[in-house]
Design an enzyme around this catalytic site. Structure first.
Site, mmCIF file in Angstrom:
data_model
loop_
_atom_site.group_PDB
_atom_site.id
_atom_site.type_symbol
_atom_site.label_atom_id
_atom_site.label_comp_id
_atom_site.label_asym_id
_atom_site.label_seq_id
_atom_site.Cartn_x
_atom_site.Cartn_y
_atom_site.Cartn_z
ATOM 1 N N CYS A 1 -12.546 3.167 -29.280
ATOM 2 C CA CYS A 1 -13.849 3.795 -29.505
ATOM 3 C C CYS A 1 -14.626 3.937 -28.204
ATOM 4 C CB CYS A 1 -14.626 2.982 -30.528
ATOM 5 S SG CYS A 1 -13.686 2.805 -32.036
ATOM 6 N N TYR B 1 0.658 -1.844 -12.243
ATOM 7 C CA TYR B 1 -0.729 -1.873 -12.695
ATOM 8 C C TYR B 1 -0.856 -1.237 -14.088
ATOM 9 C CZ TYR B 1 -1.057 -2.786 -7.721
ATOM 10 O OH TYR B 1 -0.858 -3.310 -6.476
ATOM 11 N N ARG C 1 -5.322 2.932 -15.998
ATOM 12 C CA ARG C 1 -5.454 3.715 -14.759
ATOM 13 C C ARG C 1 -6.120 5.082 -14.944
ATOM 14 N NH1 ARG C 1 -2.099 5.191 -11.617
ATOM 15 N NH2 ARG C 1 -3.087 4.409 -9.735
ATOM 16 N N GLY D 1 0.763 -1.242 0.000
ATOM 17 C CA GLY D 1 0.000 0.000 0.000
ATOM 18 C C GLY D 1 0.787 1.282 0.000
ATOM 19 N N GLU E 1 3.926 -6.713 1.704
ATOM 20 C CA GLU E 1 3.518 -7.036 0.330
ATOM 21 C C GLU E 1 3.517 -5.795 -0.563
ATOM 22 O OE1 GLU E 1 -0.421 -8.508 1.137
ATOM 23 O OE2 GLU E 1 0.289 -10.487 1.671
ATOM 24 N N PRO E 2 4.639 -5.090 -0.668
ATOM 25 C CA PRO E 2 4.636 -3.907 -1.528
ATOM 26 C C PRO E 2 4.561 -4.293 -3.003
ATOM 27 C CG PRO E 2 6.869 -4.350 -0.769
ATOM 28 C CD PRO E 2 5.981 -5.368 -0.094
ATOM 29 N N GLY E 3 3.844 -3.526 -3.765
ATOM 30 C CA GLY E 3 3.791 -3.739 -5.214
ATOM 31 C C GLY E 3 4.210 -2.454 -5.901
ATOM 32 N N ARG E 4 3.302 -1.479 -5.857
ATOM 33 C CA ARG E 4 3.512 -0.209 -6.555
ATOM 34 C C ARG E 4 4.827 0.481 -6.160
ATOM 35 N NH1 ARG E 4 -1.095 2.882 -7.972
ATOM 36 N NH2 ARG E 4 -2.167 1.701 -6.347
ATOM 37 N N TYR F 1 -9.479 5.128 -12.802
ATOM 38 C CA TYR F 1 -9.390 5.838 -11.507
ATOM 39 C C TYR F 1 -9.205 7.339 -11.671
ATOM 40 C CZ TYR F 1 -7.597 1.106 -10.471
ATOM 41 O OH TYR F 1 -7.391 -0.239 -10.394
HETATM 42 N N1 LLP Z 1 -1.473 -6.961 -0.745
HETATM 43 C C1 LLP Z 1 -2.773 -7.079 -1.053
HETATM 44 C C2 LLP Z 1 -3.580 -8.052 -0.315
HETATM 45 C C3 LLP Z 1 -3.338 -6.283 -2.055
HETATM 46 O O1 LLP Z 1 -4.620 -6.408 -2.339
HETATM 47 C C4 LLP Z 1 -2.520 -5.351 -2.760
HETATM 48 C C5 LLP Z 1 -3.078 -4.528 -3.836
HETATM 49 C C6 LLP Z 1 -1.159 -5.284 -2.409
HETATM 50 C C7 LLP Z 1 -0.680 -6.090 -1.399
HETATM 51 C C8 LLP Z 1 -0.205 -4.347 -3.096
HETATM 52 O O2 LLP Z 1 -0.532 -3.024 -2.904
HETATM 53 P P1 LLP Z 1 0.481 -1.879 -3.405
HETATM 54 O O3 LLP Z 1 1.740 -1.960 -2.567
HETATM 55 O O4 LLP Z 1 0.769 -2.105 -4.833
HETATM 56 O O5 LLP Z 1 -0.267 -0.628 -3.168
HETATM 57 N N2 LLP Z 1 -5.016 -1.341 -9.817
HETATM 58 C C9 LLP Z 1 -4.902 -0.356 -8.762
HETATM 59 C C10 LLP Z 1 -4.281 -0.912 -7.514
HETATM 60 C C11 LLP Z 1 -4.994 -2.121 -6.950
HETATM 61 C C12 LLP Z 1 -4.340 -2.673 -5.727
HETATM 62 C C13 LLP Z 1 -4.920 -3.978 -5.334
HETATM 63 N N3 LLP Z 1 -4.294 -4.594 -4.206
HETATM 64 C C14 LLP Z 1 -4.136 0.835 -9.306
HETATM 65 O O6 LLP Z 1 -3.748 0.821 -10.475
HETATM 66 O O7 LLP Z 1 -3.953 1.810 -8.608
#
Ligand code: LLP
Length: 419
Positions: free
Chosen positions: A343, A372, A312, A239, A273-276, A316
């Protein structure tokens, strides 16, 4: 922050001009910087070096095999949410003992696949799922390690579509039933309760929601420990936000500083669990100007990338900076909508954006598109998905080919009766 920089008037990724990459693979394309990716992962490792921890990269943000491999080689695990992600993570060489499996709708097949792969644990999101995992594990003569994902009812102060820890959200187990569910889990013959999980939302730019949610979870862990539960893992989810325009999100170090004192109260292995925050600013989407068009009240720049390539902005209303690959400071500036060929009126990459005058063939870099971006892309309007390229120093590595028209129809057939 990232390794996409101008040298003179020209945008580079690490030591390669973006223009040169497009000459090789065409437009549109995703470009990732190896150095940025690594630095962002190591920022977590460094910030949390004094705490036993596992960084499980949320691969929904970017699931390219090469990206996963870069991270896995440094010791990173994976947060997976489907059988497909498990398959990819295994192919990329992520050790199953570093994988955690979240998601509200795990199927029997996915649960079996994960059990047979011997992943670290499931993050269980509902009472029904808990019973189902117990049943599937039993049918295989196995035991499943689980953490219960608790919904702490904290407002992450982010976009409603990416808020996940509020009472009204579909995620996690309600906090007021948590103890009851832990008791049930403890009794199940094929379940080992090993942890507690929470994730409250994405693109968080303040530290408070993390701290507030963690406090709630720690309170729960305290109670569980006095009741004799052996809670070995505390998973705080992902997050952490990134800079898309003028946000100043906390650095992993700030997060560590804020939560370390709290963590000292429990003796748990930390999972994140970092992603972004790892991959977001490590990637760009490059697109080419097709046409300039003037409607009565608007100017449009029509480009060759669209909402199917980067959803995105449409989904959003997300802001992505858009930079010219070749800067021309003398060009007159106009407010334009940057739109794709799809379209749909919702097909835009930017609205009312002030940009220097562009001409056909100019290249644009849509910034902060590493998370994403490609993973949410589709074939809408029968548009082949674009290639992905990894840059390391001067090396250009194509890590996913552009799809062909043949790829578009793979698996389809016209039945005999329609001959
Ligand atoms: N852990 C869980 C259980 C999650 O559901 C998520 C993201 C993460 C970790 C990773 O979160 P992050 O560190 O990336 O913020 N498509 C959207 C974002 C959806 C996120 C869903 N869950 C966007 O483009 O902003």
């Amino acid at each position: 922050m990232h390794d996409f920089e101008y040298r003179g008037n020209e945008l580079f990724c690490e030591d390669v001009p973006v223009r040169e990459i497009v000459q090789q693979v065409g437009s549109p394309c995703y470009i990732y910087s190896h150095r940025t990716l690594l630095r962002h992962f190591l920022a977590f490792e460094d910030a949390f070096k004094n705490i036993p921890h596992l960084v499980a990269f949320a691969m929904k943000a970017n699931s390219n095999l090469a990206v996963l491999r870069v991270l896995a080689r440094e010791g990173c695990g994976a947060d997976i949410v489907s059988g497909g992600e498990l398959f990819r993570a295994l192919k990329a060489g992520v050790p199953p003992q570093k994988m955690v499996f979240a998601g509200v709708g795990k199927s029997a097949e996915e649960i079996q696949f994960a059990l047979k792969s011997n992943i670290l644990m499931f993050n269980v999101e509902s009472p029904g799922e808990l019973l189902h995992i117990n049943e599937v594990a039993g049918s295989l003569g196995m035991r499943a390690r689980v953490a219960l994902r608790i919904n702490p009812d904290i407002d992450p102060q982010t976009h409603p579509y990416i808020s996940t820890g509020l009472k009204k959200s579909k995620f996690g187990i309600r906090a007021d039933r948590a103890l009851e569910e832990f008791d049930i889990a403890q009794q199940l013959p094929h379940i080992d309760v090993v942890g507690v999980h929470k994730h409250i939302g994405s693109q968080l730019t303040k530290i408070n929601p993390f701290v507030d949610a963690l406090k709630k979870i720690l309170e729960l862990i305290g109670v569980l420990q006095t009741k004799g539960f052996n809670i070995q893992y505390l998973n705080i989810g992902g997050g952490l936000g990134i800079t898309y325009s003028d946000e100043t999100p906390p650095h992993p170090k700030d997060l560590a500083a804020a939560i370390s004192p709290l963590l000292a109260t429990v003796n748990c292995h930390l999972i994140m669990e970092p992603g972004r925050s790892i991959v977001g600013n490590a990637g760009i989407l490059v697109t080419k100007v097709l046409y300039n068009k003037e409607a009565e009240t608007k100017r449009f720049v029509i480009v060759d990338a669209a909402m199917n390539d980067l959803l995105r902005p449409s989904l959003y209303d997300a802001h992505h900076d858009i930079l010219p690959v070749l800067k021309d400071e003398s060009a007159p500036v106009n407010a334009v909508d940057v739109v794709g060929p799809i379209c749909e009126s919702g097909d835009f990459l930017a609205k009312d954006r002030k940009m220097g005058q562009l001409k056909q063939g100019d290249l644009l870099a849509v910034m902060s598109a590493g998370a994403y971006g490609f993973t949410m892309s589709s074939n809408y309007n029968s548009r082949p998905r674009v290639p992905e390229v990894l840059i390391k120093g001067q090396a250009i590595m194509i890590i996913r080919q552009r799809e062909s028209y043949e790829d578009l129809i793979r698996g389809e057939s016209i039945p005999e009766v329609l001959a």
